[in-house]
Design an enzyme around this catalytic site. Structure first.
Site, PDB file in Angstrom:
ATOM      1  N   ARG A  55     -31.502  -0.050 -51.480  1.00 17.09           N
ATOM      2  CA  ARG A  55     -30.049  -0.833 -52.648  1.00 17.09           C
ATOM      3  C   ARG A  55     -30.233  -1.340 -53.900  1.00 17.09           C
ATOM      4  NH1 ARG A  55     -25.890  -3.839 -49.803  1.00 17.09           N
ATOM      5  NH2 ARG A  55     -25.944  -3.085 -48.019  1.00 17.09           N
ATOM      6  N   ALA A 104     -28.918  -4.960 -46.180  1.00 14.95           N
ATOM      7  CA  ALA A 104     -27.530  -5.862 -45.609  1.00 14.95           C
ATOM      8  C   ALA A 104     -26.748  -5.483 -44.925  1.00 14.95           C
ATOM      9  CB  ALA A 104     -26.513  -6.444 -46.941  1.00 14.95           C
ATOM     10  N   SER A 105     -27.953  -3.577 -43.771  1.00 12.78           N
ATOM     11  CA  SER A 105     -26.504  -3.290 -43.466  1.00 12.78           C
ATOM     12  C   SER A 105     -25.048  -2.775 -44.592  1.00 12.78           C
ATOM     13  CB  SER A 105     -26.185  -3.927 -42.300  1.00 12.78           C
ATOM     14  OG  SER A 105     -27.568  -4.251 -41.453  1.00 12.78           O
ATOM     15  N   HIS A 106     -24.133  -2.439 -43.350  1.00 17.22           N
ATOM     16  CA  HIS A 106     -23.315  -2.116 -44.436  1.00 17.22           C
ATOM     17  C   HIS A 106     -21.667  -2.479 -44.990  1.00 17.22           C
ATOM     18  CE1 HIS A 106     -22.469  -0.016 -39.765  1.00 17.22           C
ATOM     19  NE2 HIS A 106     -23.480   0.935 -40.280  1.00 17.22           N
ATOM     20  N   LYS A 115     -33.770 -10.129 -43.031  1.00 15.99           N
ATOM     21  CA  LYS A 115     -33.230  -9.943 -41.341  1.00 15.99           C
ATOM     22  C   LYS A 115     -34.708 -10.335 -40.584  1.00 15.99           C
ATOM     23  CE  LYS A 115     -29.451  -7.446 -41.346  1.00 15.99           C
ATOM     24  NZ  LYS A 115     -28.879  -6.030 -40.178  1.00 15.99           N
TER      25      LYS A 115
END
Length: 244
Positions: A55, A104-106, A115
């Protein structure tokens, strides 16, 4: 702007007011609380693993997390651009005191998250997560004096080590996969799956058709795997005659 605190970590949008988004001050507060929790676990290790997805905000968040952990007296082992399971494996292989996955995954590109992992490379229990939230609400943490600051090390070899661990599993029959002649389309939304998934598959003799596999964090579409976000990969599977 949004900030969501939960037992699994903290996630939010980048930019905005303190307490209402994932601001630098919120990152420091939550990382410090996690460090206090880990310190109370009496681990044999003083090292915490950190790693991130691709990201745009990842480098900024990683730098704050790293500096905060060092300020709390922990040694930081930064594995760089990586995946969630790879960082879990890194904690196990290095026998570290814990780990923080910056991803932030999806969620869309404006989001990021921390996390949290324990010394087993596992996500925290509900009770441990609640304890960290309590520490954060009370600002119940202290920082180390200058002679007790932690050290920083960068080592991105754990991605390859993770792949090696996968290939050693009894349930992975590399020769059988190689003999099958699979062709696979991989859409990594320009994040870390763009090198991890092809690297694993190609070691098993799978031909990879790469779609959005440049880990620059510029998402070409929303990462959430909804039908409207899967049109390009679906069309490419058909046009390339891929197996999946």
């Amino acid at each position: 702007m949004t900030l969501i605190k939960s037992i699994s970590g903290i996630r939010g949008t980048i930019g905005g007011e303190v307490g209402g988004a994932l601001t630098p001050l919120d990152i420091v507060r939550f990382t410090s609380s996690y460090a206090s929790f880990i310190r109370n676990q009496y681990s044999n290790s003083n090292t915490i693993i950190i790693g991130r997805d691709a990201r745009i905000s990842g480098e900024m968040v990683s730098n704050i997390v790293s500096g905060t952990l060092m300020g709390c007296g922990f040694d930081v082992l930064d594995v760089g651009l990586s995946t969630t399971p790879s960082i879990e494996v890194a904690v196990q292989l290095n026998k570290s005191a814990g780990g923080i996955i910056i991803t932030a995954s999806h969620n869309p590109k404006q989001w990021n998250a921390l996390k949290l992992l324990n010394a087993n490379g596992e996500f925290l229990s509900a009770a441990d997560g609640e304890y960290i939230l309590t520490l954060a609400e009370k600002d119940d943490f202290t920082f180390s004096e200058v002679d007790d600051l932690g050290n920083y090390t960068f080592d991105d070899s754990f991605n390859d080590k993770h792949i090696e661990e996968v290939l050693k599993l009894d349930l992975v029959d590399v020769d059988l996969v190689k003999s099958s002649g699979f062709k696979v389309v991989v859409d990594a939304v320009n994040s870390t799956g763009g090198f991890m998934v092809p690297n694993l598959l190609e070691k098993m003799g799978v031909e990879c058709i790469k779609l959005f596999c440049n880990p620059n964090g510029k998402f070409p579409h929303n990462p959430e795997p909804l039908p409207e976000n899967l049109t390009e990969i679906s069309n490419l599977v058909v046009s390339e005659g891929a197996d999946f």
